[in-house]
Design an enzyme around this catalytic site. Structure first.
Site, PDB file in Angstrom:
ATOM      1  N   THR A  73       0.624  -1.078  -0.049  1.00  9.75           N
ATOM      2  CA  THR A  73      -0.051   0.052   0.185  1.00  9.75           C
ATOM      3  C   THR A  73       0.871   1.341  -0.086  1.00  9.75           C
ATOM      4  O   THR A  73       0.712   2.392  -0.779  1.00  9.75           O
ATOM      5  CB  THR A  73      -0.914  -0.141   1.224  1.00  9.75           C
ATOM      6  OG1 THR A  73      -1.841  -0.969   1.208  1.00  9.75           O
ATOM      7  CG2 THR A  73      -1.864   1.259   1.497  1.00  9.75           C
ATOM      8  N   ALA A 202       6.037  -8.005   0.851  1.00 10.17           N
ATOM      9  CA  ALA A 202       6.747  -9.353   1.593  1.00 10.17           C
ATOM     10  C   ALA A 202       5.580 -10.394   2.027  1.00 10.17           C
ATOM     11  O   ALA A 202       5.820 -11.630   1.664  1.00 10.17           O
ATOM     12  CB  ALA A 202       7.414  -8.991   2.733  1.00 10.17           C
ATOM     13  N   HIS A 203       4.522  -9.993   2.550  1.00  9.52           N
ATOM     14  CA  HIS A 203       3.633 -11.006   3.116  1.00  9.52           C
ATOM     15  C   HIS A 203       2.624 -11.857   2.028  1.00  9.52           C
ATOM     16  O   HIS A 203       2.150 -12.906   2.725  1.00  9.52           O
ATOM     17  CB  HIS A 203       2.440 -10.311   4.109  1.00  9.52           C
ATOM     18  CG  HIS A 203       1.801  -9.558   3.769  1.00  9.52           C
ATOM     19  ND1 HIS A 203       0.305 -10.084   3.625  1.00  9.52           N
ATOM     20  CD2 HIS A 203       1.354  -8.290   3.211  1.00  9.52           C
ATOM     21  CE1 HIS A 203      -0.668  -9.342   3.298  1.00  9.52           C
ATOM     22  NE2 HIS A 203       0.090  -8.214   3.013  1.00  9.52           N
ATOM     23  N   CYS A 327      -8.284  -7.144   1.490  1.00  5.19           N
ATOM     24  CA  CYS A 327      -7.844  -5.917   2.011  1.00  5.19           C
ATOM     25  C   CYS A 327      -8.951  -4.835   1.650  1.00  5.19           C
ATOM     26  O   CYS A 327      -8.785  -3.661   2.255  1.00  5.19           O
ATOM     27  CB  CYS A 327      -6.734  -5.312   1.013  1.00  5.19           C
ATOM     28  SG  CYS A 327      -5.326  -6.358   1.130  1.00  5.19           S
TER      29      CYS A 327
END
Lengths: 400, 403
Positions: A73, A202-203, A327
């Site tokens: 984001t 990364a996640h 999200c």
């Protein structure tokens, strides 16, 4: 401890054990602030530098092209608002199926005087090249088209779009958060084709939450979102999140290793084929099935069934899936992605997303299909018994 | 005793092992996205995030609904200042009041706002590092939209009179932002009593992990902000982005421990700090920077006159300290904070910040005292300036020739 089968890898992924092990020393005795000049600081600085090299290597970029952020984001916000701040207000193109973290900053820029053009996609989620040509005639300064969509999984032909956009000299950005670790990404080649920036997280690749990066061509002038101590070459202030960045670096190395990537792709493609054969047998519509898609993603709807209800029933049966993007999982809103694909609202209402990952196997797929079949059967039954329907709907809201 | 000795707790703190222990399950089996609404992986993560929010709120006597997660105090400061300035500029005005010794995350944000058409006043502190209530009052204007004053200075540890400044702001209809990155867990903060509208927190200055912070946003009276990170609408639209559960859990536990242990911890650390000060006060030409009364217990900032700062740092490699704020230490500029106190470049350059913490031992302090005595004597033996000073030459009157 929950024992559900996890089929929601586009929302987030389990942390790879090797990544966790690499992070733990930085939550222990390697705790220094990378800006400190003493030994504690230098150890932390070296760790951040290594993470930067790893991320750069994984996507074919140079380490000086990596700006670490708190996640995808922030990377999307940094590119759009950071590049816009260095330019006179002009035109901005984003595709109709962008993630909220591109759409929302684009809307924000519109409020600051930019003209926002929405690039249409076809029924498979592919950018409409003729529409793009028409919009490019308006001489945009910024263009953002995601590499792979989080809901449908469809992949854009980014080099071709870049080629098309090149004569306008617009800065072209792509949100590659969902593509990373699922497709080979070569920023050098993309950059040569005319792509100037990529957002990473990364996640989504077995790394930790709280880290991401903007990979950016150094010709792009950016104004930082976060002012302060001057970290990340003054483009992103704030003490580096050392442990998380270490995890990000290693996760990139592991996820993007060409051998691992091709083996994973082959495995996921075959698992998904097994899944979708079963879905089609149940009468499901699979979205964007004709487009090039991420190997792990299947976005579908079953006729006459509400997606939220299916997802809740699947949860009870022990399968964790999504009815839309995690999200932006505000309740009640139909997927803007399916709207852009031209899917009628009554079909879109039934949308369910399965996103596979390393931990899944064919037995789980078979179990999932069996559970889904039972849900279809049960609800076909209740559909014939109107009195039961509102009560079930209420229950599912209660679970939410 | 393990070398080097860490005396740089204001740059960052180790993660308390009890905090790390609480984080690890969220790096393992509990990996869900707190925004996932359709399965237990998401629900358990969301629950953990909300428990942590309660704990952060509890340390400062706020309501959990007033806590917004950020990536750290830098982001909190940016969000507070830009978010409030932009939201209220039209209704209140475009003047910002702050202090010359604020952290760069505040100063650079205010400078950015100046470039966008805001006007800023930077108050100069007194020699002790504190601003006065009168000075602040005189600088408040009817169009002052926001004032930003840090609770505790990162370099010299002085505590500004936040309660009094807050009352003045409230009376003036000015929003009051406080950067409490260096204060949380180091001194009591009661937001139910303080007239503070926005307060920034960091986890890694208080034995939590890096990469997580929070912004307190008052609800009564309600403070509104223009979001700075746009996207999925997390944090009630104020700050989008997937929440890093493990880091949030870590911050929650760190703040819970701070609340439980702060009272006794502060007294233990104060005794060690005072011992350090006493132990070096027999060294000649040592100057303490900043007020010693209005000061957090863990900070000691001193200048060793006639010793060159960089050489001193090299000479005392066995102790990890800062010769300025960690965030600006890459530059060789003398500390702007010490310059604002009216310290000469020489004294600013020869300053060392010792910051003690939870794991500092008496043995380490004893070692530090001995080391400083030995090394400073040695460096001064090599210093022509020290020799001239000892010969009674007033160095401020010397005309240095270029050559």
């Amino acid at each position: 401890m929950n024992a559900s089968v996890y089929l929601d890898h586009n929302a987030t992924t389990p942390l790879l054990p090797a990544v966790r092990d690499a992070m733990l020393p930085y939550l222990d005795d390697r705790f220094g602030n990378p800006s400190s000049r003493h030994a504690f600081g230098r150890i932390a600085r070296a760790a951040v530098d290594e993470a930067r090299q790893r991320v750069a290597a994984a996507v074919g970029a140079h380490e000086t092209e990596v700006i670490f952020t708190s996640g995808g984001t922030e990377a999307n916000n940094l590119f759009l608002k950071g590049a816009a701040a260095m330019l006179p207000a002009g035109r901005l193109i984003v595709s109709a199926i962008e993630h909220a973290s591109v759409r929302a900053p684009a809307e924000q820029l519109r409020r600051y005087g930019w003209q926002l053009d929405i690039l249409a996609v076809d029924g498979q989620g592919r950018a409409d090249r003729a529409d793009f040509q028409r919009l490019l005639a308006g001489r945009p300064a910024l263009v953002s088209v995601m590499l792979a969509n989080n809901e449908s999984g469809n992949v854009q032909d980014l080099p071709a779009l870049a080629e098309q956009a090149r004569p306008t000299r617009a800065w072209l950005h792509s949100d590659a958060v969902q593509a990373l670790g699922k497709l080979a990404i070569d920023f050098r080649a993309l950059n040569a084709a005319g792509v100037h920036a990529l957002s990473l997280s990364a996640h989504k690749i077995g790394g930790p939450k709280g880290a991401g990066a903007l990979i950016v061509d150094k010709r792009v002038e950016l104004s930082p979102l976060l002012a302060g101590g001057g970290q990340e070459r003054d483009l992103r202030s704030g003490t580096e999140n050392v442990a998380t960045l270490v995890g990000f670096g290693l996760a990139c190395t592991l996820a993007c290793d060409p051998q691992a990537l091709s083996e994973r792709t082959a495995r996921l493609v075959s698992l998904r084929a097994r899944l979708e054969a079963g879905l089609v047998a149940l009468g499901a519509t699979v979205f964007a099935a004709e487009a090039g898609r991420l190997p792990n993603t299947s976005f579908f709807a079953l006729p006459g069934l509400d997606g939220e209800t299916v997802v809740m029933q699947l949860d009870r049966a022990g399968y964790a899936v999504a009815s839309g993007a995690a999200c932006s999982a505000q309740t009640g809103r139909p997927s803007p992605v399916l709207d852009a694909l031209g899917v009628p609202p009554e079909v879109a209402r039934g949308a369910v997303r399965v996103s596979l990952g390393d931990g899944n196997d064919s037995a789980q797929i078979d179990g999932f299909l069996t559970a889904l079949q039972q849900i279809v059967a049960a609800f076909a039954h209740t559909a014939a018994c109107p009195a039961a329907k509102p009560r079930l709907a209420e229950t599912s809201r209660g679970v939410l | 005793m393990k070398l080097p000795i860490y005396l740089d707790y204001s740059a960052t703190t180790p993660v308390d092992p009890r905090v790390a222990e609480k984080m690890i399950p969220w790096l393992s089996e509990h990996f869900g996205n707190p925004a996932s609404r359709s399965h237990p992986y998401g629900w358990e993560a969301e629950k953990a995030v909300e428990e942590a929010r309660e704990r952060v709120a509890a340390l400062v006597n706020a309501d959990a609904k007033e806590i917004v997660w950020t990536s750290g105090a830098t982001e909190s400061n940016n969000l507070a200042l830009k978010g409030a300035a932009h939201f209220y500029a039209a209704s209140k005005g475009r003047h910002i009041l702050t202090v010359a010794t604020e952290h760069k995350a505040v100063l650079d944000t205010v400078k950015e706002l100046e470039r966008q058409g805001f006007e800023a006043t930077y108050l100069m502190p007194q020699q002790n590092g504190l601003i006065t209530v009168e000075q602040f009052q005189a600088a408040l204007r009817p169009d002052t939209v926001i004032a930003s004053v840090m609770a505790v200075n990162n370099e010299i540890g002085v505590i500004q009179p936040i309660a009094e400044l807050g009352e003045l702001c409230r009376a003036n209809g000015t929003l009051f932002h406080v950067d409490a990155a260096q204060a949380a867990g180091k001194m009591p903060l009661d937001l139910a009593r303080l007239n503070v509208d926005l307060m920034s927190f960091s986890a890694h200055k208080a034995y939590g992990p890096k990469g997580i912070g929070a912004l307190y946003v008052r609800r009564k009276p309600r403070v509104r902000l223009e979001p700075q990170m746009h996207g999925g609408g997390h944090e009630r639209g104020l700050r989008s982005g997937t929440l890093p559960t493990h880091q949030i859990v870590g911050m929650g536990e760190a703040f819970r421990l701070a609340r439980e242990e702060m009272g006794s911890e502060i007294e233990r650390i104060r005794a060690l700090r005072d011992k350090l000060l006493k132990g070096i006060s027999d060294i000649e030409e040592v100057y303490v920077n900043g007020d010693m009364e209005q000061r957090v217990a863990h900070n000691l900032n001193v200048s060793f006159n006639f010793v060159e700062g960089e050489s001193l740092i090299m000479a005392i490699k066995d102790i990890a300290v800062s010769s300025g704020s960690a965030c600006t230490s890459a530059s060789l500029e003398p500390s702007y904070v010490l310059r604002a106190l009216g310290r000469s470049d020489e004294l600013a350059h020869s300053s060392i910040r010792f910051t003690l913490g939870r794991f500092t031992t008496e043995e380490e302090i004893d070692y530090t005292i001995d080391l400083l005595h030995a090394k400073i004597a040695k460096l001064r033996d090599l210093s022509p300036l020290w020799e001239m000073y000892k010969e009674g030459i007033d160095l401020s009157t010397v005309q240095w020739a270029a050559h």
